[in-house]
Design an enzyme around this catalytic site. Sequence first.
Site, PDB file in Angstrom:
ATOM      1  N   ASP A   3       0.871  -1.169   0.000  1.00  0.00           N
ATOM      2  CA  ASP A   3       0.000   0.000   0.000  1.00  0.00           C
ATOM      3  C   ASP A   3       0.915   1.228   0.000  1.00  0.00           C
ATOM      4  O   ASP A   3       2.109   1.138   0.261  1.00  0.00           O
ATOM      5  CB  ASP A   3      -0.891  -0.021   1.243  1.00  0.00           C
ATOM      6  CG  ASP A   3      -1.829   1.160   1.280  1.00  0.00           C
ATOM      7  OD1 ASP A   3      -2.308   1.577   0.207  1.00  0.00           O
ATOM      8  OD2 ASP A   3      -2.100   1.660   2.382  1.00  0.00           O
ATOM      9  N   LYS A 205      -9.224  -1.969  -3.319  1.00  0.00           N
ATOM     10  CA  LYS A 205      -9.158  -2.888  -2.196  1.00  0.00           C
ATOM     11  C   LYS A 205     -10.360  -2.712  -1.292  1.00  0.00           C
ATOM     12  O   LYS A 205     -10.787  -1.590  -1.113  1.00  0.00           O
ATOM     13  CB  LYS A 205      -7.886  -2.607  -1.375  1.00  0.00           C
ATOM     14  CG  LYS A 205      -6.597  -2.895  -2.106  1.00  0.00           C
ATOM     15  CD  LYS A 205      -5.383  -2.417  -1.299  1.00  0.00           C
ATOM     16  CE  LYS A 205      -5.219  -0.917  -1.327  1.00  0.00           C
ATOM     17  NZ  LYS A 205      -4.022  -0.407  -0.683  1.00  0.00           N
ATOM     18  N   ASP A 230      -1.471  -0.656   5.849  1.00  0.00           N
ATOM     19  CA  ASP A 230      -1.685  -0.066   7.179  1.00  0.00           C
ATOM     20  C   ASP A 230      -3.145  -0.156   7.622  1.00  0.00           C
ATOM     21  O   ASP A 230      -3.487   0.355   8.679  1.00  0.00           O
ATOM     22  CB  ASP A 230      -1.227   1.397   7.201  1.00  0.00           C
ATOM     23  CG  ASP A 230      -2.196   2.310   6.475  1.00  0.00           C
ATOM     24  OD1 ASP A 230      -2.606   1.954   5.347  1.00  0.00           O
ATOM     25  OD2 ASP A 230      -2.567   3.361   7.032  1.00  0.00           O
TER      26      ASP A 230
END
Lengths: 288, 288
Positions: A3, A205, A230
């Site tokens: 990410d 996502k 995260d």
Amino acid sequence: MFDRVRVLWLGDEVIPGSPELIDFLIKNNKRVIVLTNNATKSRAVYADKLASLGFNRQLDKNFLVNPAAVIADALYRAGIAGYKKVYLIGAQGVRDEMDALGIEYFGHGPEPLDTADGSTFMYDIDLEVEPSKVGAVVIGYERHFNYHKLMKATNYLKQRHCLFLATNEDETCPGPNPDVVIPDAGPIVAAVRCASGREPLTVGKPNSPSFDYIRRRWNIEPERTMMVGDRTNTDVKFGRDHGLKTLLVLSGCHQLEDIMDNHKNDLPDMIPDYFATCLGALLSRGQN
Amino acid sequence: MFDRVRVLWLGDEVIPGSPELIDFLIKNNKRVIVLTNNATKSRAVYADKLASLGFNRQLDKNFLVNPAAVIADALYRAGIAGYKKVYLIGAQGVRDEMDALGIEYFGHGPEPLDTADGSTFMYDIDLEVEPSKVGAVVIGYERHFNYHKLMKATNYLKQRHCLFLATNEDETCPGPNPDVVIPDAGPIVAAVRCASGREPLTVGKPNSPSFDYIRRRWNIEPERTMMVGDRTNTDVKFGRDHGLKTLLVLSGCHQLEDIMDNHKNDLPDMIPDYFATCLGALLSRGQN
């Protein structure tokens, strides 16, 4: 697979240790892919940003994936280009990726100011393009989103043949001013879903279209791939749902307490296989 | 208790037989209350409309209930008037009802045109009124709804003390042009709910605040009261949830097939006790 926000960098600040870890992986012949849910900028713009922050220059736009690229690819494969137009509520990144594949779109940007006094319902709109010529409605973050755009999207989506795609459904996004909450694409998608009664294909996502795109493009083996992020509800869930190993870094949104809560609430798909304070912490282990 | 749109009238057309039935009931000393989910106009405006369409003039604004009146009443009883301000995304009807009770509000109407190119996230907004002075956010239909308003509502709602009220959550509403779908307040509420992560108190049918308002005001006996409407998911559900008898008229939104579907899908709270083609049909029975 990484990410971006709060893992590699946030705003104009690099997360310390991240460039070194990416460098270490590339030098050890690992494939590094950066997968973000942010569709406001094209992959080319992100690649420039990565380079300017000191990341390995091999990590260029061809190793970046964002919902804008996935949507443009999906529309292209659906045969929209040169055939039908796309009604777009979305930012520059989506436009750039569509331009690159020759997909025609309209409707983005500011609407003319409506000076009516607002005491009554709006009964008519100028649809600009005839509904039969519109093959898809694409929704993402758009600072010019307003009731007129909502009404147009809803009326195009009345046609059953019209595809309905969304970049991502993040509710809010991190910004430089911690006192100000910034609504992301999620609320805009929620409004159009409610008005149209239709369910979008959301490519970001934790949904599958981004994974399908990555697998088609790089032929990755899920069990030999790790998703690093995260957020438990996007990054970790995305990884677990698609058979990847998962690593949560605590330099961003979710913390150990969130993992514990997910345990308690029986949400195994939001519990990572591994966690680390930040990417830099991994590096010192990797080198020792 | 009667719904308004498609039961009593639609647009500028009265539903034939409806004024006669209302007249018959009033002359037989029945209490008639009109309960609409539309908050774009005040009760006074609706009363004028009823009179101009030939309804019994005893049916004045004091026998009308709309979400605008219920919200103004709720805010007044919560002690907002003269103490805190209300951030309003809503039409003229809500403003009129708040004015009548001395409640201060701001934020409604057109926003200044944002000429930025939309390629980046919007990071800051001018909140106009300091968050600590804002006691409630009220959301309803507002043709000037846009991203700026969404962001303001979200940031006011970040304060836990700030109340969150919505007029109604109808997804769309009937209009004079059958080819054009008109998004109602539901999509706007959906956007603010998603961005703020908070659940509004929605006062319109089928929820309880409108019923509580009616009971407080007229001390009605539910088992001796009938809710008449044209929608199973708002009118009938509202009636059944609150112990009223229910009658569906088929002059509007839902038809016999919808009742059958609700049977099949085990949704007893959306199955009316009675149905009739229209209000006029009831009258001929009542008089025979």
